[in-house]
Design a protein around this motif. Structure first.
Motif: not given
Ligand code: ADP
Ligand code: ADP
Ligand code: MG
Length: 537
Positions: A298, A323, A337, A480
């Motif tokens: 991302y 994160g 995705e 993050g």
């Molecule tokens: P977890 O499930 O381990 O808490 P996530 O997979 O939800 O973590 O997110 C990991 C990182 O990817 C985070 O920093 C989040 O903000 C970022 N992120 C998740 N989805 C998106 C997206 N569609 N666009 C941009 N950043 C994303």
């Protein structure tokens, strides 16, 4: 009515009581005729963290209202107001006497962290900074903000926060206040293990010279956080008994055993057991599917996945901080995705329970589940889903009236009701009590084996992960920014990798229950030197 073995009569036929404990003869409070009755009370003690360990609907909030002077206990006599003299006479000679004498007649100031943080945006509009400023009575706010890593979200609107952010803001808001005692109703939902431990350490700090009472169903955290626990047992919504205080190790072990020797009460048929040693060999299972090495980028975050496979009939645990890309990994598997460089061949169908469960429908639970599955009336569905998830009593409730814990169990049932090759559940333990977590373990294991499908559980409750998973995928990296998914590993290798990242070792007590070691203690150093963070040497 009696259950047969009572010397005296058990008024509720609900539990196995050999000798009716004395406290069951004297109610503390009854709301009215044929309503909930509470026996006993927890005791807040200055300088101590007191835990209440028991199911939902057993009288924890009722106790809190009594301890904070909002309800005057009526000793079961709801027809008239009972004089304080009478109440004090009842508690004479008990540890509660001084406390009740102190609050008799006046309200005392309690700082409360409510159970369901997702209601906070309905009650407060404004930024995190504004909310916290209004609670800053001890001058401790900067410290709380730092330790709960809230600095970067201070100017965000409360209504835009995630569940995990709201939880940390709510904990900070409670601990920032100046109060006679502090009550925190569940601190762990939506927090990862780092955040759970940070919150626990802050609560211990506040408890240095004040009474703190907590309700918590993550037992590894309750164990490190509380000094004493009161076990609460009975029949939810009918009656609840709060036992006297027990040392935290003894109290948790008795609770897991389902038997209280001092009270001579058995409230569960079977004990909860942990594997002391990692399985010497894995169950032989066929591959359900393999996933290749892949990355997903991302704007600001990149996830790297080592390739691996999911097996038919297994429950796979996913652990790692918030994160770090766990949900992103789930989305890649689901095909929601695409990884960088194009889609993966041979996708499997997936049923997904998200971390945050929403409900705006006014349909009943039963109506909603019938929309998803045609098997609702089969005895398999009733025995393997409805009963162990405890949904019978709420089948006719509109979905939008359910409590957080009820909604969670409905969402789990809905996820399992869909046809799929792989079921992914993101933090299914949030807001479930210990009994419900055990029911969940049974449901998911049976589901995986019975359907020969795969089940992936993302969760932060170490005891649940230990009981539920056969193998582990471990995420590490920088939340993050960048995450890496490693594994699947065997439980031993996975736990060692995960806990070495976290810097935490567990020892075993006599019953085999894992307990967090004090950092730097002899056992902690010994286990680190052998690289054994979780299983017995
Ligand atoms: P977890 O499930 O381990 O808490 P996530 O997979 O939800 O973590 O997110 C990991 C990182 O990817 C985070 O920093 C989040 O903000 C970022 N992120 C998740 N989805 C998106 C997206 N569609 N666009 C941009 N950043 C994303
Ligand atoms: P817990 O906090 O352990 O979930 P509560 O103390 O909130 O339990 O509730 C215990 C029982 O008392 C529930 O069945 C609830 O419906 C009932 N109850 C709570 N408040 C009242 C009231 N004001 N009048 C009648 N019943 C109540
Ligand atoms: Mg997530």
């Amino acid at each position: 009515v009696g259950c047969g073995i009572c010397v005296k009569k058990c008024p509720f036929e609900a539990i196995d009581i050999v000798n009716l404990p004395e406290e069951l003869e004297y109610p503390t409070h009854r709301y009215g005729p044929n309503t909930f009755v509470l026996y006993g009370l927890p005791i807040p003690v200055e300088g101590k963290v007191t835990g209440i360990l028991g199911p939902n609907g057993i009288g924890k909030s009722t106790s809190l209202q009594i301890l904070s002077g909002q309800i005057r206990p009526n000793l079961g006599i709801f027809e008239e107001t009972v004089a304080w003299d009478e109440i004090l006479k009842r508690f004479a000679g008990t540890e509660l006497f001084d406390y009740l004498k102190h609050i008799s007649g006046k309200e005392i100031k309690v700082a409360v962290k409510p159970q369901y943080v997702t209601y906070i945006p309905k009650a407060f509009s404004g930024t995190v900074r504004e909310l916290l400023a209004s609670t800053d009575e001890r001058g401790a706010l900067d410290h709380l903000v730092e330790d709960l890593t809230l600095g970067s979200i201070l100017d965000r609107e409360i209504k835009n926060l995630s569940g995990g952010e709201l939880q940390r803001v709510a904990i900070a808001a409670c601990l920032a206040r100046e109060a006679d005692f502090y009550f925190l109703d569940e601190i762990t939902p939506y927090l990862d293990i780092y955040q759970r431990m940070a919150a626990a350490n802050l609560i211990r700090e506040v408890a240095g010279n004040r009474p703190v009472v907590i309700v918590e169903h993550d037992l590894a955290i309750l164990d490190m956080l509380a000094d004493t626990v009161h076990v609460a047992y009975g029949k939810p919504a009918v009656f609840g008994v709060i036992t006297g205080p027990k040392g935290v190790r003894v109290g948790i072990n008795e609770y897991l055993e389902g038997y209280l020797p001092e009270e001579n009460v058995r409230f569960r048929d079977s004990a909860v057991v942990f594997e002391k040693r990692a399985h010497a060999e894995e169950t032989i299972r066929e591959d359900l599917f393999s996933f290749p090495e892949m990355t997903k980028s991302y704007d600001r975050f990149t996830l790297t996945v080592k390739g691996g496979e999911v097996k038919k009939g297994e429950v796979l645990g996913l652990v790692g901080p918030n994160g770090i890309g766990k949900s992103t990994f789930a989305k890649l598997l689901a095909g929601v995705e695409e990884p960088d460089g194009g889609p993966v061949e041979g996708k499997v169908t997936i049923s997904y329970k998200p971390q945050y469960v929403k409900a705006d429908s006014a349909d009943t639970v039963e109506f909603m589940l019938r929309q998803i599955t045609r098997r609702f009336d089969t005895s398999f569905y009733q025995h393997e889903v409805i009963e162990p998830l405890g949904l019978k009593q709420i089948l006719q409730s509109p979905v939008n009236t359910l409590s957080g814990g009820e909604l969670q169990r409905v969402a789990i049932a809905a996820c399992l009701s869909r046809d799929a090759d792989l079921y992914i559940l993101d933090e299914p333990s949030a807001h479930l009590d210990v009994e419900q977590r055990m029911g969940l373990t049974k449901v998911l294991k049976h589901h995986a084996e019975g359907k020969e499908c795969g089940v992936i559980v993302i969760d932060h409750d170490i005891y649940l992960i230990d009981m539920i998973s056969e193998r582990l995928v471990v995420f590490d990296g920088k939340p993050g920014v960048a995450g890496e998914a490693k594994g699947p590993f065997s439980m031993r290798d996975g736990m060692n990798l995960f806990l070495s990242e976290l810097g935490v070792t567990f020892r075993r007590d006599k019953t085999g229950r894992p307990r967090i070691n004090k950092p730097g203690s002899y056992l902690d150093r010994e286990q680190r030197s052998h690289g054994e963070y979780y299983y017995a040497l």
